[in-house]
Design an enzyme around this catalytic site. Sequence first.
Site, PDB file in Angstrom:
ATOM      1  N   LEU A 106       0.811  -1.351  -0.138  1.00  0.00           N
ATOM      2  CA  LEU A 106       0.054   0.059  -0.065  1.00  0.00           C
ATOM      3  C   LEU A 106       0.886   1.324  -0.037  1.00  0.00           C
ATOM      4  O   LEU A 106       1.596   1.697   1.025  1.00  0.00           O
ATOM      5  CB  LEU A 106      -0.934  -0.062   1.275  1.00  0.00           C
ATOM      6  CG  LEU A 106      -2.209  -0.682   1.200  1.00  0.00           C
ATOM      7  CD1 LEU A 106      -3.210  -0.031   0.193  1.00  0.00           C
ATOM      8  CD2 LEU A 106      -2.170  -1.995   0.953  1.00  0.00           C
ATOM      9  N   THR A 109      -1.134   8.418  -2.819  1.00  0.00           N
ATOM     10  CA  THR A 109      -0.851   9.461  -3.664  1.00  0.00           C
ATOM     11  C   THR A 109      -0.033  10.407  -3.502  1.00  0.00           C
ATOM     12  O   THR A 109       0.266  11.434  -4.355  1.00  0.00           O
ATOM     13  CB  THR A 109      -2.310   9.776  -4.221  1.00  0.00           C
ATOM     14  OG1 THR A 109      -2.943  10.404  -3.080  1.00  0.00           O
ATOM     15  CG2 THR A 109      -3.044   8.773  -4.679  1.00  0.00           C
ATOM     16  N   TYR A 137       7.586  10.958   4.336  1.00  0.00           N
ATOM     17  CA  TYR A 137       6.671  10.073   4.123  1.00  0.00           C
ATOM     18  C   TYR A 137       6.770   9.540   2.785  1.00  0.00           C
ATOM     19  O   TYR A 137       6.570   8.359   2.462  1.00  0.00           O
ATOM     20  CB  TYR A 137       5.408  10.459   4.461  1.00  0.00           C
ATOM     21  CG  TYR A 137       4.094   9.257   4.389  1.00  0.00           C
ATOM     22  CD1 TYR A 137       4.330   8.208   5.169  1.00  0.00           C
ATOM     23  CD2 TYR A 137       3.354   9.291   3.490  1.00  0.00           C
ATOM     24  CE1 TYR A 137       3.269   7.214   5.072  1.00  0.00           C
ATOM     25  CE2 TYR A 137       2.425   8.502   3.120  1.00  0.00           C
ATOM     26  CZ  TYR A 137       2.441   7.389   4.212  1.00  0.00           C
ATOM     27  OH  TYR A 137       1.367   6.624   3.985  1.00  0.00           O
ATOM     28  N   LYS A 141       7.570   5.775   0.923  1.00  0.00           N
ATOM     29  CA  LYS A 141       6.575   5.032   0.039  1.00  0.00           C
ATOM     30  C   LYS A 141       7.170   4.989  -1.361  1.00  0.00           C
ATOM     31  O   LYS A 141       7.083   3.734  -2.096  1.00  0.00           O
ATOM     32  CB  LYS A 141       5.405   5.856  -0.029  1.00  0.00           C
ATOM     33  CG  LYS A 141       4.522   5.859   1.070  1.00  0.00           C
ATOM     34  CD  LYS A 141       4.217   4.301   1.527  1.00  0.00           C
ATOM     35  CE  LYS A 141       3.355   4.264   2.658  1.00  0.00           C
ATOM     36  NZ  LYS A 141       2.975   2.769   3.088  1.00  0.00           N
ATOM     37  N   HIS A 180      -5.866  12.769   9.516  1.00  0.00           N
ATOM     38  CA  HIS A 180      -6.050  13.363   8.294  1.00  0.00           C
ATOM     39  C   HIS A 180      -7.490  14.223   8.208  1.00  0.00           C
ATOM     40  O   HIS A 180      -8.165  14.168   9.280  1.00  0.00           O
ATOM     41  CB  HIS A 180      -6.173  12.364   7.125  1.00  0.00           C
ATOM     42  CG  HIS A 180      -4.926  11.806   6.792  1.00  0.00           C
ATOM     43  ND1 HIS A 180      -4.524  10.468   7.319  1.00  0.00           N
ATOM     44  CD2 HIS A 180      -3.755  12.109   6.093  1.00  0.00           C
ATOM     45  CE1 HIS A 180      -3.127  10.214   6.936  1.00  0.00           C
ATOM     46  NE2 HIS A 180      -2.829  11.256   6.115  1.00  0.00           N
ATOM     47  N   ASP A 270      -2.227  25.332   3.067  1.00  0.00           N
ATOM     48  CA  ASP A 270      -3.100  24.486   2.357  1.00  0.00           C
ATOM     49  C   ASP A 270      -2.577  22.982   2.105  1.00  0.00           C
ATOM     50  O   ASP A 270      -3.584  22.134   1.658  1.00  0.00           O
ATOM     51  CB  ASP A 270      -3.537  25.402   1.057  1.00  0.00           C
ATOM     52  CG  ASP A 270      -4.747  26.279   1.212  1.00  0.00           C
ATOM     53  OD1 ASP A 270      -5.523  26.071   2.207  1.00  0.00           O
ATOM     54  OD2 ASP A 270      -4.792  27.327   0.499  1.00  0.00           O
TER      55      ASP A 270
END
Length: 313
Positions: A106, A109, A137, A141, A180, A270
Amino acid sequence: MELGAKIYVAGHRGLVGSAILRALQAKGYTNLVVRTRSELDLRNPNEVAAFFTQEQIDYVFLAAAKVGGIVANNEYPADFIRDNLLIQTNVIDTAYRNKVKKLLFLGSTCIYPKLAPQPLKEEYLLTGELEATNEPYAIAKIAGIKMCQSYNRQYGTKYISVMPTNLYGSNDNFDLHSSHVLPALMRKFHEAKENQSPNVIVWGTGTPKREFLYSDDLADACLFLMDNYEGNDIVNIGVGEDVSIKDLAETIGSIVGYKGEIIFDTTKPDGTPRKLVDVMKINQLGWKAKVSLEEGIERAYAWFLENKAVMTK
């Protein structure tokens, strides 16, 4: 995957792993292997080696990871890159050494460049700079993806890497410091409703757009790909639609039943302006998301209400 196969779900207590475990159980798989963090530290190569030698696993869903939102990524970058690299390296390499038939890794994006064209196609990987707030992070990945691809090339393994979009659902993290955006907003609105607060403050301008996938949909996609995909290319998993943070906040507020004002704190970051994944590849393979955002938020909020005494300590 054969119904009697021994399947290891790494990270079975998390948002992703618990959904995969439920999906496997629903489809009749009974030979499932799980370990809590206290029982097996995936950062420790000796513990991982002993576990795989003892259990003789057939299939692996590698959902274990150190995850968090903007705040956690910003404050603990060393933890995020170190722990994820250790977990991935230990599980992927040990799976190979113990002749695991297939492994699903896993990713996320956030591996895609910050300013990549939208929607995000799989081939955009490594074509530009990453979003700074979660770069450690993301790099971890990406290393996991490349490790799977490299083992496939050199050793003939069948390891696949999937890139889910933003996730939410049962067993989510509702900690306001490390969660999140969607679960954080859900808890904020719930507590504001309970406390009759006149307003809820949301980080940023509200203009960034995000895509949200219900965790049970992700689990369904993972099982589908485990059975139907063996390519060396990464595969996006998403719904193919996004929503502004402003609209998301209003939707959550409505479902929770909060009647106060929503204030956007424009002094806060943002993050990436937009993050929508291209889902053409998985759609062409024969899978599509089923749960709408409104239905998913309603389900997630129902779970939160049932578990909030534990989740909000």
